[in-house]
Each structure stands twice: as C-alpha cells, then as structure tokens.
Design a protein around this motif. Structure first.
Motif, PDB file in Angstrom:
ATOM      1  N   ALA A 195       0.827  -1.213   0.000  1.00  0.00           N
ATOM      2  CA  ALA A 195       0.000   0.000   0.000  1.00  0.00           C
ATOM      3  C   ALA A 195       0.856   1.255   0.000  1.00  0.00           C
ATOM      4  N   VAL A 196       1.927   1.241   0.792  1.00  0.00           N
ATOM      5  CA  VAL A 196       2.814   2.406   0.849  1.00  0.00           C
ATOM      6  C   VAL A 196       3.551   2.576  -0.479  1.00  0.00           C
ATOM      7  N   GLU A 197       3.950   1.469  -1.089  1.00  0.00           N
ATOM      8  CA  GLU A 197       4.608   1.548  -2.394  1.00  0.00           C
ATOM      9  C   GLU A 197       3.659   2.159  -3.439  1.00  0.00           C
ATOM     10  N   ALA A 198       2.372   1.816  -3.347  1.00  0.00           N
ATOM     11  CA  ALA A 198       1.391   2.395  -4.271  1.00  0.00           C
ATOM     12  C   ALA A 198       1.273   3.900  -4.062  1.00  0.00           C
ATOM     13  N   GLU A 199       1.310   4.328  -2.780  1.00  0.00           N
ATOM     14  CA  GLU A 199       1.281   5.765  -2.486  1.00  0.00           C
ATOM     15  C   GLU A 199       2.500   6.460  -3.079  1.00  0.00           C
ATOM     16  N   LEU A 200       3.678   5.826  -2.909  1.00  0.00           N
ATOM     17  CA  LEU A 200       4.918   6.406  -3.425  1.00  0.00           C
ATOM     18  C   LEU A 200       4.882   6.505  -4.947  1.00  0.00           C
ATOM     19  N   GLN A 201       4.407   5.461  -5.601  1.00  0.00           N
ATOM     20  CA  GLN A 201       4.373   5.466  -7.053  1.00  0.00           C
ATOM     21  C   GLN A 201       3.437   6.555  -7.578  1.00  0.00           C
TER      22      GLN A 201
ATOM     23  N   LYS B  50       8.593  -0.210   7.242  1.00  0.00           N
ATOM     24  CA  LYS B  50       9.605   0.677   6.670  1.00  0.00           C
ATOM     25  C   LYS B  50       8.925   1.579   5.639  1.00  0.00           C
ATOM     26  N   VAL B  51       9.151   2.877   5.769  1.00  0.00           N
ATOM     27  CA  VAL B  51       8.550   3.846   4.865  1.00  0.00           C
ATOM     28  C   VAL B  51       9.624   4.364   3.909  1.00  0.00           C
ATOM     29  N   PRO B  52       9.394   4.271   2.610  1.00  0.00           N
ATOM     30  CA  PRO B  52      10.390   4.737   1.640  1.00  0.00           C
ATOM     31  C   PRO B  52      10.509   6.254   1.628  1.00  0.00           C
TER      32      PRO B  52
ATOM     33  N   PHE C 139       8.003  12.743   0.393  1.00  0.00           N
ATOM     34  CA  PHE C 139       6.932  11.750   0.459  1.00  0.00           C
ATOM     35  C   PHE C 139       6.494  11.549   1.904  1.00  0.00           C
ATOM     36  N   THR C 140       5.190  11.700   2.151  1.00  0.00           N
ATOM     37  CA  THR C 140       4.600  11.419   3.457  1.00  0.00           C
ATOM     38  C   THR C 140       3.431  10.471   3.250  1.00  0.00           C
ATOM     39  N   SER C 141       3.503   9.290   3.827  1.00  0.00           N
ATOM     40  CA  SER C 141       2.456   8.291   3.659  1.00  0.00           C
ATOM     41  C   SER C 141       1.225   8.668   4.461  1.00  0.00           C
TER      42      SER C 141
ATOM     43  N   LEU D  65      -1.105   6.509   4.969  1.00  0.00           N
ATOM     44  CA  LEU D  65      -1.386   5.293   5.738  1.00  0.00           C
ATOM     45  C   LEU D  65      -0.530   5.220   6.992  1.00  0.00           C
ATOM     46  N   LEU D  66       0.731   5.663   6.873  1.00  0.00           N
ATOM     47  CA  LEU D  66       1.672   5.597   7.988  1.00  0.00           C
ATOM     48  C   LEU D  66       2.282   6.972   8.241  1.00  0.00           C
ATOM     49  N   PRO D  67       1.515   7.901   8.810  1.00  0.00           N
ATOM     50  CA  PRO D  67       2.073   9.221   9.104  1.00  0.00           C
ATOM     51  C   PRO D  67       3.251   9.110  10.062  1.00  0.00           C
ATOM     52  N   PRO D  68       4.125  10.106  10.086  1.00  0.00           N
ATOM     53  CA  PRO D  68       5.394   9.997  10.825  1.00  0.00           C
ATOM     54  C   PRO D  68       5.256   9.645  12.298  1.00  0.00           C
ATOM     55  N   TYR D  69       4.216  10.144  12.970  1.00  0.00           N
ATOM     56  CA  TYR D  69       4.141   9.944  14.415  1.00  0.00           C
ATOM     57  C   TYR D  69       3.133   8.864  14.829  1.00  0.00           C
ATOM     58  N   LEU D  70       2.678   8.053  13.881  1.00  0.00           N
ATOM     59  CA  LEU D  70       1.757   6.973  14.210  1.00  0.00           C
ATOM     60  C   LEU D  70       2.479   5.891  15.001  1.00  0.00           C
ATOM     61  N   LYS D  71       1.961   5.566  16.183  1.00  0.00           N
ATOM     62  CA  LYS D  71       2.583   4.553  17.034  1.00  0.00           C
ATOM     63  C   LYS D  71       1.693   3.327  17.228  1.00  0.00           C
ATOM     64  N   ARG D  72       0.392   3.515  17.074  1.00  0.00           N
ATOM     65  CA  ARG D  72      -0.516   2.388  17.289  1.00  0.00           C
ATOM     66  C   ARG D  72      -1.749   2.582  16.422  1.00  0.00           C
ATOM     67  N   THR D  73      -2.408   1.487  16.075  1.00  0.00           N
ATOM     68  CA  THR D  73      -3.575   1.556  15.206  1.00  0.00           C
ATOM     69  C   THR D  73      -4.780   2.097  15.962  1.00  0.00           C
ATOM     70  N   GLY D  74      -5.810   2.478  15.186  1.00  0.00           N
ATOM     71  CA  GLY D  74      -7.019   3.021  15.783  1.00  0.00           C
ATOM     72  C   GLY D  74      -7.718   2.038  16.701  1.00  0.00           C
ATOM     73  N   SER D  75      -7.625   0.740  16.407  1.00  0.00           N
ATOM     74  CA  SER D  75      -8.292  -0.248  17.248  1.00  0.00           C
ATOM     75  C   SER D  75      -7.694  -0.281  18.645  1.00  0.00           C
ATOM     76  N   VAL D  76      -6.351  -0.104  18.743  1.00  0.00           N
ATOM     77  CA  VAL D  76      -5.706  -0.070  20.051  1.00  0.00           C
ATOM     78  C   VAL D  76      -6.038   1.232  20.764  1.00  0.00           C
ATOM     79  N   GLU D  77      -6.063   2.347  20.017  1.00  0.00           N
ATOM     80  CA  GLU D  77      -6.435   3.634  20.606  1.00  0.00           C
ATOM     81  C   GLU D  77      -7.845   3.568  21.185  1.00  0.00           C
ATOM     82  N   ALA D  78      -8.760   2.931  20.457  1.00  0.00           N
ATOM     83  CA  ALA D  78     -10.144   2.837  20.920  1.00  0.00           C
ATOM     84  C   ALA D  78     -10.259   1.914  22.126  1.00  0.00           C
ATOM     85  N   LEU D  79      -9.346   0.952  22.241  1.00  0.00           N
ATOM     86  CA  LEU D  79      -9.393  -0.005  23.339  1.00  0.00           C
ATOM     87  C   LEU D  79      -9.108   0.659  24.685  1.00  0.00           C
TER      88      LEU D  79
END
Length: 417
Positions: A35-41, A80-82, A94-96, A98-112
């Motif tokens: 998915a990140v490679e698709a964003e980069l392309q 790994k983010v290219p 390039f800034t993804s 899907l994976l912004p620079p300061y993302l540490k945990r997914t939304g499901s864990v945040e909601a938990l």
C-alpha cells in the motif's frame, strides 16, 4: 477490584509460539508495504515530467526511513517507509497517509484504551490488562503513557467543544442525562445529545457535564451551541420527560417538536404498578405506539386509561401528562418512527458508561471522565448506521407536512406559496 480480576487472568508467555499470529503479522507487513509503495508510485507519477537541465528525473526514490514498530490488535508490526529525493531543490518529499510519521498504534488499540477505562480498569492496571490481550507487545503502554494519552484526550475534547457549528444542520436529536460517580462526595451528570444530519448521518452533537439534569444546565449547553453557530434547532428532539431539557429547549429552539421516549415512559409507568399487572399494561402501551395512525393511537390511549385508571391512578397520571408529546412522531415520515420514538441510540452507546459507574466508585476527575466518554463516543460514532429512509429528511427540512407518517399532497403547494 481490578487487582483481583487481573491476577486471575492467564499471564502471557515471554515468547509465545503462535504460528498463526506470526503469519498474520507477516501478511500485514507485506500488505502495508504494498500500500505504501502504491502511495509512493502515485507521487512519482505526478512528478514524472519534472526534469533537471541535463535531462535526469528530478524526483527519485532514495531508500527508506529507519524501521519502526506499530502496535496493532495482532501485536507489533515492523514497517519501513520509503523516501524520495528531490534533486531540483523544490522541497518535494513523500509522506504516507497510511503511515504518518508519528503513528505509534492503530485506531483499534487507541479505541481499546478508553473502553478499558470505562469497563473499570484503573490506570495502573492497564499494562497487565493489555498484556493479557496483546501479549508482551503492550509493554510500551505504561501508566505514564496512559496518563499522557488521557491528557491529549482532554485537549481533544476541549478543542471539539469549541468547534464551529455554523454549517451544521440537524433534523433529529436524541437527548439524555447519564449519571456517573466521579468522586465519593460528588455526582456528575453527563448531558448528551446525538443528532441526525440532513443527509442521515448520526453524530455526536454535545457531551457536557452538569450537577443535575436541570433547566439551567441544559440552557447553558444549548446557548453554547447557538453561540458556536447552531442557530437552527432540530425539527424533533426525543428524550425522557424528566429532563429539564424541555424548558431549556423551548427557550433556545422554540420551533422544535418534543417527542417523549417510549422506553422511558413505559419504565416510569410500570415502576408504580404491581408486578402481576405489569405485563397487561405493557401490552396496552405497546398497542398505543404501534398503532398505524394517530387516531388509532388515541383510541388505544383512551382504552388503556379507562381500563386501568380506577385501580392505578398514579400510573395513568404518568401516562396522560405527556400524551401529546408521546404521539409527536406521527407528524414525521413513517420510515423514521422506529428511530425517533425512543432514545435507544444513546442508551445502547452508554451501556459501557453505566457499567463503569457500577464497577468503580471513583471514576477519576470530571475532566477525565468527560474525555473518556468523548473518546468512547468518537470511536462508536464510526459504526453508527445511516438513518433508515434518510432521503425523506430533505422533505422534513423543507417543512413538508406529514400526517400519520405519510406525506400530505398539499404540502408542496403550501411551501411554494
């Protein structure tokens, strides 16, 4: 309370051998990479025509950022983010998404995290609880980490409470007051409004604290909404008849119709009746709000009062005093009746809040309780379904008249005039 529960939970092994989980993590890592490679392309395709004076391409791949770990519901996933290099010096990078620079945990864990808090898990026990759920990958969620997260949630709630509402328009509101024991000597009432937009989407309008479900508290809340741009009130509001909300609503949004919640009303009526009679009265009440027309509902209403008034005047007085407000839904589309007759959207969402109140006598500070409730509702809001028959909301907003749930043909001519 929490220590005894958590000590009974099976503790995760230091290095659990779980081939299925490892396979899931590997698959997740590969899918994320694709998915990140698709964003980069996509970024490279946008700048493919950008060239240096010597003909070389200006924007090119340039390796990867340092590998980092994201906490997910299936444990840690290494990603790994290219990177790209802009040889023209234009500042392209390039800034993804899907994976912004300061993302540490997914939304499901945040909601938990707020969900666990409202279930009765104290801050000091979060790590033990999460380790039982996520394994040793939860070690990063220390008590200090949770405290910092709660502070950020408080800031988010404050910012949300100050948002501009000038462009919002709500057709229906569900309103309720939810009590929570914040301190042993203090009891906070959460004043909650959930609305339906003109496009049929349900969203949280307000969650504030008050000492009582008083007219003064609700007036302050509603005037705050007006002050932030919500000058037009909903066409219908549904809530419990005991709320001071109704007097406040008449002051702030006098054109809004009042609908009493049939679930609350049924409970209030049955509460003063002997258990042996409750099934009969409940069936009679059901015949009222399930009637196809207002006329049929009024006939069922009269039969109920005549049948039980002599023996149970107190119960019938509770029913009769809100007669008009209990039948207000007949002036709106029949497709919406199942939603607007009760405050079920609030009741179902707040079941966890009430459970938290039962399990713990001290839920924390008022500010923290509000922030936790806000985070829980923010998470729940993502799963709220669009109102059934939402296309008819346009007619309601345009003041088209409905009778017994059916559009009145003369209404369009009246509005055109």
């Amino acid at each position: 309370m929490n220590h005894s529960i958590l000590s009974a939970l099976p503790q995760p092994e230091a290095n659990p051998h779980d081939p299925l989980t490892e396979l899931l993590r590997l698959g997740a890592r590969e899918l994320i990479a694709q998915a990140v490679e698709a964003e980069l392309q996509a970024l490279l395709d946008i700048h493919v025509q950008r060239r240096l004076p010597d003909g070389r391409q200006a924007v090119v791949r340039n390796g990867y950022l340092p590998e980092r770990t994201i906490q997910t519901g299936i444990g840690d996933v290494d990603i790994k983010v290219p990177k790209v290099r802009d040889r023209s010096g234009s500042g392209i990078h390039f800034t993804s998404a899907l994976l912004p620079p300061y993302l540490k945990r997914t939304g499901s864990v945040e909601a938990l995290l707020p969900w666990l808090y409202l279930k009765g898990i104290s801050t000091g026990d979060y790590q033990d609880a999460l380790c039982a759920l996520l394994g040793e990958q939860a070690k990063g969620l220390s008590a200090n980490t949770i405290c910092r997260l709660k502070e950020s949630w408080c800031d988010e709630h404050k910012e949300w409470r100050q948002r501009d509402l000038g462009k919002r328009r709500y057709v229906y509101w569900w309103v309720d007051g939810i009590y929570s024991n914040v301190r042993m000597d203090d009891r906070v009432c959460l004043l909650v409004i959930i609305g339906v937009t003109e496009h049929g989407h349900k969203e949280l309008v307000s969650v504030e604290d008050g000492y009582r479900e008083s007219e003064a508290s609700w007036t302050e809340l509603l005037m705050g909404l007006r002050g932030r741009g919500l000058t037009t009130g909903p066409w219908l509001a549904t809530g419990d008849g005991a709320l001071g909300f109704w007097k406040a609503l008449a002051k702030c949004y006098p054109d809004t119709a009042h609908q009493r919640c049939w679930v609350h009303k049924t409970a209030n009526v049955l509460s003063v009746l002997p258990k042996s009679v409750q099934p009969k009265v409940k069936e009679a009440l059901h015949d009222i709000w399930m009637a196809e027309t207002r006329e049929d509902a009024n006939k069922a209403f009269d039969r109920t009062v005549t049948r039980f008034q002599a023996k149970y005047p107190g119960a019938m007085d509770k029913l009769v005093k809100d007669r008009d407000e209990l039948l207000a839904f007949y002036d709106f589309p029949a497709e919406h009746w199942v939603s607007i007759r009760t405050t079920n959207p609030i009741e179902s969402t707040f079941s966890t809040v009430r459970l938290r109140t039962k399990r713990a006598r001290n839920c924390g500070s008022r500010e923290t309780t509000l922030a936790m409730v806000y985070k829980l509702l923010e998470s729940a809001q993502k799963g709220w379904k669009r109102l059934k028959g939402f296309a008819l909301l346009t007619l309601v907003v345009n003041n088209v008249k409905f009778q017994d749930g059916v559009q009145v043909e003369e209404a369009s001519d009246r509005n055109a005039a």
